[in-house]
Design an enzyme around this catalytic site. Structure first.
Site, mmCIF file in Angstrom:
data_model
loop_
_atom_site.group_PDB
_atom_site.id
_atom_site.type_symbol
_atom_site.label_atom_id
_atom_site.label_comp_id
_atom_site.label_asym_id
_atom_site.label_seq_id
_atom_site.Cartn_x
_atom_site.Cartn_y
_atom_site.Cartn_z
ATOM 1 N N GLU A 67 -5.670 -11.988 7.616
ATOM 2 C CA GLU A 67 -6.481 -10.784 7.767
ATOM 3 C C GLU A 67 -7.964 -10.978 7.461
ATOM 4 O O GLU A 67 -8.674 -10.014 7.167
ATOM 5 C CB GLU A 67 -5.907 -9.650 6.920
ATOM 6 C CG GLU A 67 -5.380 -10.047 5.552
ATOM 7 C CD GLU A 67 -4.426 -9.010 4.981
ATOM 8 O OE1 GLU A 67 -4.597 -7.807 5.261
ATOM 9 O OE2 GLU A 67 -3.511 -9.395 4.234
ATOM 10 N N HIS A 127 0.838 -1.199 0.000
ATOM 11 C CA HIS A 127 0.000 0.000 0.000
ATOM 12 C C HIS A 127 0.874 1.250 0.000
ATOM 13 O O HIS A 127 0.726 2.134 0.860
ATOM 14 C CB HIS A 127 -0.932 -0.005 1.206
ATOM 15 C CG HIS A 127 -1.977 -1.073 1.169
ATOM 16 N ND1 HIS A 127 -2.971 -1.113 0.214
ATOM 17 C CD2 HIS A 127 -2.175 -2.153 1.966
ATOM 18 C CE1 HIS A 127 -3.754 -2.171 0.434
ATOM 19 N NE2 HIS A 127 -3.286 -2.815 1.470
ATOM 20 N N ASP A 184 16.621 -11.210 -3.731
ATOM 21 C CA ASP A 184 17.865 -10.988 -4.457
ATOM 22 C C ASP A 184 18.492 -9.620 -4.164
ATOM 23 O O ASP A 184 19.717 -9.462 -4.246
ATOM 24 C CB ASP A 184 17.653 -11.135 -5.967
ATOM 25 C CG ASP A 184 17.602 -12.593 -6.420
ATOM 26 O OD1 ASP A 184 17.916 -13.480 -5.611
ATOM 27 O OD2 ASP A 184 17.247 -12.835 -7.594
ATOM 28 N N ASP A 235 -7.841 -5.022 7.547
ATOM 29 C CA ASP A 235 -8.572 -5.922 6.661
ATOM 30 C C ASP A 235 -9.422 -6.918 7.435
ATOM 31 O O ASP A 235 -10.485 -7.340 6.960
ATOM 32 C CB ASP A 235 -7.602 -6.656 5.739
ATOM 33 C CG ASP A 235 -7.167 -5.796 4.560
ATOM 34 O OD1 ASP A 235 -8.029 -5.486 3.719
ATOM 35 O OD2 ASP A 235 -5.988 -5.424 4.494
ATOM 36 N N ARG A 255 7.328 -5.821 3.232
ATOM 37 C CA ARG A 255 6.041 -6.427 2.895
ATOM 38 C C ARG A 255 5.885 -6.354 1.384
ATOM 39 O O ARG A 255 5.813 -5.271 0.805
ATOM 40 C CB ARG A 255 4.864 -5.723 3.568
ATOM 41 C CG ARG A 255 3.533 -6.378 3.152
ATOM 42 C CD ARG A 255 2.360 -5.971 4.014
ATOM 43 N NE ARG A 255 1.919 -4.615 3.769
ATOM 44 C CZ ARG A 255 0.768 -4.100 4.253
ATOM 45 N NH1 ARG A 255 -0.009 -4.857 5.015
ATOM 46 N NH2 ARG A 255 0.442 -2.854 4.013
#
Length: 256
Positions: free
Chosen positions: A151, A48, A87, A177, A73
């Protein structure tokens, strides 16, 4: 050159409470500011926020000089995205919207090289210190930490089976959520939902994994820590900037 030690992973395994800050500003400059503030961990959000892979690299570089552990995240439980974030050197990932054990196992597989998983092998990445870490592909899993985010009510029903999966280090409860899935969209502390969150944190801890959550209220944060939360985000960088700026403007009679 050896693998960098993941202090966050080791602290969770030792049952030590870790206090964090959620970061959405997507700036290496703001990251350097908050990384030196004293938090145990900082969450670099790409779900987000306007973060992309190149800006994420610079944020990891900015955080590297400080003891706070950066956690990324990712935007979704996607094998390609997870591979690319690993990576560039992230060692701890939070995977959003994991709904069941199959999705949790897919996240584990994305974090590991074959034959244990499906992560693609590359030899001269930032994660390998550009080929300088001996046997990186064989040992990377030792310092990687996987957190999955539950969530919805349906997801919470699978806490014990998800916690039993090898490779899951922690389970994060997404309060916004979860409220939305229960019909309380836009809320994060509805009295009807709080007992469900508290019970979930206790179940995760009882199942042998580290619980985590994001909360902006000090009293509620203490409640979640008492319920067993081991990685607790207690603020968001964008909210700190917005509310702080508003308070300063209000001192001079200006309002948003």
């Amino acid at each position: 050159m050896d693998l960098p030690v993941n202090r966050f992973k080791r602290a969770l395994a030792a049952g030590q409470s870790q206090i964090g800050l959620w970061c959405s500003l997507s700036s290496h400059y703001s990251m350097e500011i908050v990384a030196g503030a004293g938090f145990d961990w900082i969450l670099l959000d790409t779900e987000h926020s306007p973060n992309d892979l190149e800006s994420l690299v610079t944020q990891l570089q900015a955080a590297a000089a400080y003891p706070s552990t950066p956690i990324v995240r990712v935007p979704w439980n996607d094998t390609v995205t997870i591979k690319r974030v690993l990576d560039i050197g992230a060692q701890t990932l939070l995977i959003p919207y994991v709904q069941n054990p199959d999705e949790a196992r897919a996240a584990v597989a994305a974090m590991r090289y074959p034959p244990a998983g499906v992560r693609g092998v590359a030899g001269t990445t930032r994660a390998t210190r550009f080929g300088r870490i001996k046997d990186y592909a064989k040992r990377a899993h030792e310092e990687l930490c996987l957190l999955v985010q539950l969530e919805t009510r349906d997801a919470l029903a699978h806490i014990e089976t998800i916690a039993a999966i090898d490779g899951i280090d922690g389970i994060f409860i997404g309060p916004a959520d979860l409220h939305a899935s229960l019909g309380h969209t836009g809320e994060v502390a509805n009295p009807a939902v709080l007992p469900l969150i508290e019970d979930s944190l206790r179940r995760i801890r009882k199942a042998g994994k580290a619980p985590g959550i994001l909360v902006g209220d000090e009293a509620l944060a203490k409640r979640w820590i008492d319920a067993g939360s081991l990685f607790t985000a207690v603020g968001v960088d964008t909210a700190i900037l917005a509310r702080g700026a508003e308070r300063l403007a209000a001192q001079y009679g200006r309002t948003a």
